[in-house]
Design an enzyme around this catalytic site. Structure first.
Site: not given
Length: 603
Positions: A255, A309, A373
């Site tokens: 990440d 990410h 996201e």
């Protein structure tokens, strides 16, 4: 005393009393009254007919109370147990070289589980019946791979029979493949208990059991980027997953906070992206974990979450946008921000090298490409990206940035297909703006993509995805995010998805309630451990026994709610602790010893 306890006592009274007498260290025994185990004080007159707690739980219910998850099929058994000799357990497995290692691993695992049932101190009665475990594979030798691979089409069903013969106990486990056999061995280990009154190992006699999973995808996600987990902690998690027949370890390995995976062609990624060089998963580590999981019936599936990410490890490449941008809350959901720049062609070559190592090491039957996201604001604030879009004749509206995202997904998918040698491996993406019904048909193919649901179980987007024919994996945060509940780590108050989710809510999180009439499109579910506030020091408590509740929901999908499972859950938690898992306590031990004495009625 009930018929069960009297019959059980008569089976053992004659010899045990003469040899051992009333155990001095035991004060209580149990009897089964109206499907509840009731505690009473032991004395010289009643101890012969008393049940130990584990035996009482096994017999005093409509099902076998020591089994978790409960079987999903026909179960027949007699209500008495046989003393067995733990030193005389013999495995009769097919003599095929491709399976030798698998049988050895699972024989050692089985014997360790049995050994963990015994007390650390005190007398254990010698003797008992030998056990012969016969393994019957339905497939012929031509179908056996060098190391059988779990896929979405693998039949995990098995049949288990326990029969007392003249001089031994015969166990027959039949299945179409190794994975079914492995599940059968797990169930067999739960049919064996230690009787602390008679101080002996016992097995439930004359059992016939057919079993198979209700859902083919039964998983746990572990995020090893926010905090690092040792190989030993991951193995411990895989062992516990195997004990409850979970079959998918979703490894969110990278990440924006760290890049702990070695990539041979791009060593700079982990050298500058890992927290330290002691916190890197080498190729040897990954191979060891993948093999460890597979021998326990578990696929280890990697996720490379992109285009968002992404951050640490990508320095100096000029391939990312918004990395460490401030104030971070304007560009991402948590620090540090960072996502890939889809307009940089060389970036896709780096992706290909990462994918290549992942496919070489994991050999995935399904691959997770993330898609979580993505911040359109991040891309919109990056001049090189907006200049590229303008040059392409695009506008800078929301739909144009969704198109940019679709552009990335198409090009990244080509790199996946290249390293997979055009095998068309199914791809998983998280729910997002790209999977919104308004966009999903334009950018994603239902025959190629699975969608993992992380939003609420009642999110309207879910039915919109299902109506378009997509298959889904459920990880709704209101029931399956195990990091929920606790202090916020970027401001005061509690974290974003509080409150804490109890095992009861996990257990009652039904796939039918989420998918409605589209239940056939649900592959299964995963519990997620996002690791902002979790590491291997508290991993066991966060996962177990809540993940066990999910395991039973996905394996047998019982009609009843958590109330019908509570007594077994308390005993199951004790078994996890016996096997070295620091599982969270659910109630005072008094509740375990006084079955159904704690919950408020009709709740």
């Amino acid at each position: 005393m009930t018929a069960i306890s009297v019959f059980f006592g008569l089976m053992f009274a004659a010899n045990v009393h003469l040899i051992l007498g009333l155990p001095e260290d035991l004060v209580y025994g149990y009897e089964c009254i109206e499907n509840n185990c009731v505690k009473f004080e032991l004395n010289e007159e009643n101890w012969n007919s008393a049940l130990s707690l584990s035996v009482c739980y096994m017999l005093c219910s409509d099902s076998i109370g020591t089994l978790w998850p409960k079987p999903n099929g026909n179960v027949k058994h007699e209500s008495y147990l046989l003393h067995i000799d733990r030193t005389n357990i013999f495995f009769d497995a097919p003599a095929h070289s491709s399976y030798t290692h698998l049988w050895q691993v699972n024989e050692e695992r089985f014997n360790k589980i049995i050994e963990n049932k015994l007390p650390n101190t005190g007398i254990v009665k010698k003797g008992g019946f030998p056990i012969k475990i016969v393994i019957n594979l339905a497939s012929d030798d031509s179908e056996i791979e060098e190391f059988p691979k779990l896929t979405l089409n693998t039949d995990e069903s098995y049949k288990l029979d326990v029969t007392k013969r003249n001089n031994d106990v015969l166990v027959d486990i039949g299945a179409k493949n190794f994975y079914g056999i492995r599940h059968g061995l797990e169930t067999l280990s739960q049919l064996i208990v230690y009787d602390d009154i008679r101080r002996e190992l016992q097995i439930l006699s004359n059992v016939s059991l057919d079993d198979k999973p209700a859902f083919k995808w039964r998983g746990i996600l572990l995020d090893t980027a926010r905090n690092f987990y040792s190989v030993e902690a991951i193995k411990r998690t895989l062992d516990t997953m195997a004990s409850v027949k979970l079959n998918t370890f979703h490894w969110h390995i990278i990440d924006s906070q760290s890049f702990p995976m070695e990539v041979k062609a791009r060593p700079e990624l982990h050298k500058i992206g890992a927290y330290s060089q002691r916190k890197v998963y080498t190729h040897e580590d990954i191979t060891q974990i993948v093999d460890y999981g597979r021998a326990r019936g578990i696929r280890v599936m990697p996720e490379f979450d992109a285009p968002a990410h992404v951050g640490e490890g990508w320095q100096h490449k000029n391939m990312t946008a918004c990395f460490k941008a401030t104030p971070w809350e304007n560009y991402c959901v948590e620090p540090p921000c960072g996502q890939l720049d889809p307009t940089v062609d060389d970036m896709y070559s780096v992706l290909q090298d990462i994918y290549q190592d992942m496919f070489d090491l994991f050999d995935p039957d399904v691959f997770h490409m993330g898609g979580d996201e993505v911040s359109l604001m991040c891309w919109n604030s990056t001049k090189s990206i907006t200049d590229w879009m303008t040059k392409m004749g695009w506008q800078l509206g929301v739909s144009d940035f969704i198109q940019l995202w679709g552009h990335f997904q198409t090009k990244a998918m080509r790199r996946v297909d290249y390293v997979a040698k055009q095998k068309q491996v199914p791809i998983i993406l998280w729910t997002s703006k790209l999977t919104d019904p308004a966009h999903i048909d334009k950018y994603l193919n239902k025959d190629r993509y699975f969608i993992q649901i992380w939003t609420r179980g009642d999110d309207a987007q879910v039915l919109g995805i299902l109506k378009r024919g997509f298959q889904i994996i459920v990880s709704n945060y209101d029931a399956l995010y195990f990091d929920c509940g606790g202090a916020n780590w970027v401001r005061d108050g509690n974290n974003w998805c509080s409150p804490y989710i109890g095992w009861q809510k996990v257990y009652d999180n039904r796939m039918e309630d989420i998918a409605k009439y589209y239940i056939s499109q649900v592959l299964g579910a995963e519990a997620a451990v996002w690791s902002e506030q979790i590491d291997e020091q508290n991993l066991d408590q966060r996962l177990w026994p809540r993940a066990s509740a999910l395991a039973e929901r996905l394996w047998s999908n019982p009609d009843g709610n958590w109330r019908q499972a509570e007594a077994r859950m308390l005993l199951h938690r004790q078994h996890l602790v016996e096997n070295g898992i620091a599982a969270e306590p659910l109630q005072p031990e008094w509740c375990l010893q006084n079955q159904n004495g704690c919950p408020i009625a009709n709740t």
